[in-house]
Design a protein around this motif. Structure first.
Motif, PDB file in Angstrom:
ATOM      1  N   THR A   8       0.832  -1.203   0.000  1.00 15.29           N
ATOM      2  CA  THR A   8       0.000   0.000   0.000  1.00 15.29           C
ATOM      3  C   THR A   8       0.867   1.254   0.000  1.00 15.29           C
ATOM      4  O   THR A   8       0.627   2.189  -0.768  1.00 15.29           O
ATOM      5  N   PHE A   9       1.888   1.274   0.852  1.00 16.78           N
ATOM      6  CA  PHE A   9       2.802   2.411   0.895  1.00 16.78           C
ATOM      7  C   PHE A   9       3.451   2.634  -0.468  1.00 16.78           C
ATOM      8  O   PHE A   9       3.548   3.767  -0.947  1.00 16.78           O
ATOM      9  N   GLY A  10       3.895   1.551  -1.090  1.00 16.65           N
ATOM     10  CA  GLY A  10       4.535   1.659  -2.401  1.00 16.65           C
ATOM     11  C   GLY A  10       3.619   2.263  -3.440  1.00 16.65           C
ATOM     12  O   GLY A  10       4.022   3.161  -4.190  1.00 16.65           O
ATOM     13  N   PHE A  11       2.375   1.798  -3.466  1.00 14.70           N
ATOM     14  CA  PHE A  11       1.436   2.343  -4.446  1.00 14.70           C
ATOM     15  C   PHE A  11       1.083   3.797  -4.147  1.00 14.70           C
ATOM     16  O   PHE A  11       0.914   4.607  -5.071  1.00 14.70           O
ATOM     17  N   LEU A  12       1.002   4.157  -2.868  1.00 20.42           N
ATOM     18  CA  LEU A  12       0.737   5.558  -2.521  1.00 20.42           C
ATOM     19  C   LEU A  12       1.904   6.458  -2.926  1.00 20.42           C
ATOM     20  O   LEU A  12       1.693   7.559  -3.437  1.00 20.42           O
ATOM     21  N   LEU A  13       3.118   5.981  -2.712  1.00 18.90           N
ATOM     22  CA  LEU A  13       4.288   6.751  -3.128  1.00 18.90           C
ATOM     23  C   LEU A  13       4.329   6.883  -4.651  1.00 18.90           C
ATOM     24  O   LEU A  13       4.609   7.959  -5.183  1.00 18.90           O
ATOM     25  N   ALA A  14       4.023   5.800  -5.350  1.00 15.65           N
ATOM     26  CA  ALA A  14       3.994   5.842  -6.812  1.00 15.65           C
ATOM     27  C   ALA A  14       2.912   6.805  -7.305  1.00 15.65           C
ATOM     28  O   ALA A  14       3.139   7.560  -8.262  1.00 15.65           O
ATOM     29  N   ALA A  15       1.764   6.804  -6.660  1.00 11.00           N
ATOM     30  CA  ALA A  15       0.684   7.716  -7.043  1.00 11.00           C
ATOM     31  C   ALA A  15       1.092   9.169  -6.801  1.00 11.00           C
ATOM     32  O   ALA A  15       0.791  10.056  -7.613  1.00 11.00           O
ATOM     33  N   THR A  16       1.793   9.409  -5.697  1.00 11.05           N
ATOM     34  CA  THR A  16       2.292  10.764  -5.429  1.00 11.05           C
ATOM     35  C   THR A  16       3.284  11.181  -6.514  1.00 11.05           C
ATOM     36  O   THR A  16       3.254  12.321  -6.983  1.00 11.05           O
ATOM     37  N   GLY A  17       4.139  10.246  -6.918  1.00 11.77           N
ATOM     38  CA  GLY A  17       5.069  10.535  -8.002  1.00 11.77           C
ATOM     39  C   GLY A  17       4.352  10.875  -9.289  1.00 11.77           C
ATOM     40  O   GLY A  17       4.701  11.836  -9.985  1.00 11.77           O
ATOM     41  N   ALA A  18       3.317  10.113  -9.608  1.00 12.03           N
ATOM     42  CA  ALA A  18       2.544  10.384 -10.826  1.00 12.03           C
ATOM     43  C   ALA A  18       1.836  11.732 -10.738  1.00 12.03           C
ATOM     44  O   ALA A  18       1.706  12.444 -11.744  1.00 12.03           O
ATOM     45  N   ALA A  19       1.403  12.103  -9.538  1.00 12.83           N
ATOM     46  CA  ALA A  19       0.721  13.385  -9.354  1.00 12.83           C
ATOM     47  C   ALA A  19       1.641  14.566  -9.662  1.00 12.83           C
ATOM     48  O   ALA A  19       1.164  15.636 -10.047  1.00 12.83           O
ATOM     49  N   HIS A  20       2.946  14.376  -9.534  1.00  9.46           N
ATOM     50  CA  HIS A  20       3.892  15.439  -9.886  1.00  9.46           C
ATOM     51  C   HIS A  20       3.753  15.826 -11.361  1.00  9.46           C
ATOM     52  O   HIS A  20       4.016  16.964 -11.728  1.00  9.46           O
ATOM     53  N   PHE A  21       3.360  14.882 -12.189  1.00  6.28           N
ATOM     54  CA  PHE A  21       3.194  15.140 -13.619  1.00  6.28           C
ATOM     55  C   PHE A  21       1.807  15.695 -13.931  1.00  6.28           C
ATOM     56  O   PHE A  21       1.652  16.506 -14.832  1.00  6.28           O
ATOM     57  N   ALA A  22       0.809  15.246 -13.180  1.00 10.54           N
ATOM     58  CA  ALA A  22      -0.562  15.683 -13.428  1.00 10.54           C
ATOM     59  C   ALA A  22      -0.811  17.105 -12.925  1.00 10.54           C
ATOM     60  O   ALA A  22      -1.570  17.855 -13.545  1.00 10.54           O
ATOM     61  N   TYR A  44       9.427  17.430 -11.790  1.00 12.20           N
ATOM     62  CA  TYR A  44       9.286  16.267 -12.666  1.00 12.20           C
ATOM     63  C   TYR A  44      10.303  15.169 -12.330  1.00 12.20           C
ATOM     64  O   TYR A  44       9.964  13.988 -12.302  1.00 12.20           O
ATOM     65  N   ARG A  45      11.523  15.557 -12.057  1.00  8.39           N
ATOM     66  CA  ARG A  45      12.551  14.568 -11.704  1.00  8.39           C
ATOM     67  C   ARG A  45      12.191  13.849 -10.405  1.00  8.39           C
ATOM     68  O   ARG A  45      12.328  12.624 -10.298  1.00  8.39           O
ATOM     69  N   ASN A  46      11.740  14.613  -9.420  1.00  8.49           N
ATOM     70  CA  ASN A  46      11.345  13.999  -8.154  1.00  8.49           C
ATOM     71  C   ASN A  46      10.119  13.109  -8.337  1.00  8.49           C
ATOM     72  O   ASN A  46      10.012  12.051  -7.715  1.00  8.49           O
ATOM     73  N   GLY A  47       9.203  13.530  -9.189  1.00 10.45           N
ATOM     74  CA  GLY A  47       8.033  12.702  -9.474  1.00 10.45           C
ATOM     75  C   GLY A  47       8.429  11.367 -10.088  1.00 10.45           C
ATOM     76  O   GLY A  47       7.914  10.310  -9.704  1.00 10.45           O
ATOM     77  N   ALA A  48       9.369  11.397 -11.023  1.00 13.73           N
ATOM     78  CA  ALA A  48       9.842  10.158 -11.640  1.00 13.73           C
ATOM     79  C   ALA A  48      10.526   9.271 -10.608  1.00 13.73           C
ATOM     80  O   ALA A  48      10.321   8.047 -10.591  1.00 13.73           O
ATOM     81  N   SER A  49      11.305   9.886  -9.722  1.00 18.20           N
ATOM     82  CA  SER A  49      11.981   9.114  -8.673  1.00 18.20           C
ATOM     83  C   SER A  49      10.972   8.459  -7.732  1.00 18.20           C
ATOM     84  O   SER A  49      11.082   7.276  -7.413  1.00 18.20           O
ATOM     85  N   GLU A  50       9.996   9.224  -7.297  1.00 15.18           N
ATOM     86  CA  GLU A  50       8.990   8.681  -6.379  1.00 15.18           C
ATOM     87  C   GLU A  50       8.147   7.605  -7.048  1.00 15.18           C
ATOM     88  O   GLU A  50       7.785   6.616  -6.405  1.00 15.18           O
ATOM     89  N   LEU A  51       7.841   7.776  -8.306  1.00 14.09           N
ATOM     90  CA  LEU A  51       7.091   6.756  -9.037  1.00 14.09           C
ATOM     91  C   LEU A  51       7.882   5.453  -9.108  1.00 14.09           C
ATOM     92  O   LEU A  51       7.367   4.379  -8.787  1.00 14.09           O
ATOM     93  N   ALA A  52       9.145   5.541  -9.481  1.00 14.89           N
ATOM     94  CA  ALA A  52       9.984   4.343  -9.599  1.00 14.89           C
ATOM     95  C   ALA A  52      10.220   3.682  -8.240  1.00 14.89           C
ATOM     96  O   ALA A  52      10.109   2.454  -8.107  1.00 14.89           O
ATOM     97  N   ILE A  53      10.519   4.480  -7.234  1.00 15.15           N
ATOM     98  CA  ILE A  53      10.767   3.920  -5.898  1.00 15.15           C
ATOM     99  C   ILE A  53       9.492   3.292  -5.349  1.00 15.15           C
ATOM    100  O   ILE A  53       9.517   2.207  -4.775  1.00 15.15           O
TER     101      ILE A  53
END
Length: 85
Positions: A8-22, A44-53
């Protein structure tokens, strides 16, 4: 139970990363503290990092690596905030 929490934490972090782009404008005020120059690019760079992590943490096979990356990323962001003061 811990496995579900990590997923759940991973998906929430990934969603936060995706939100950086939206909606990058939402993250700019927070990001400006660590990245006062070229803030939008860093959003954008931080969003990509958070999405991948986040995806790495969500996947059981890459979870340990994902948490290690999360710790390193957090330390790096902290150092950027301290350095920009």
């Amino acid at each position: 139970m811990a496995r579900n929490a990590a997923t759940t934490f991973g998906f929430l972090l990934a969603a936060t990363g995706a939100a950086h782009f939206a909606a990058p404008q939402v993250f700019e005020p927070v990001s400006a503290a660590a990245f006062p120059e070229d803030t939008r690019s860093w959003v954008y760079r931080n969003g990509a990092s958070e999405l991948a992590i986040g995806l790495a943490v969500a996947n059981g096979r890459t979870r340990k690596l994902g948490f290690a990356a999360f710790a390193a990323y957090g330390a790096w962001l902290g150092s950027r905030i301290i350095a920009s003061r």
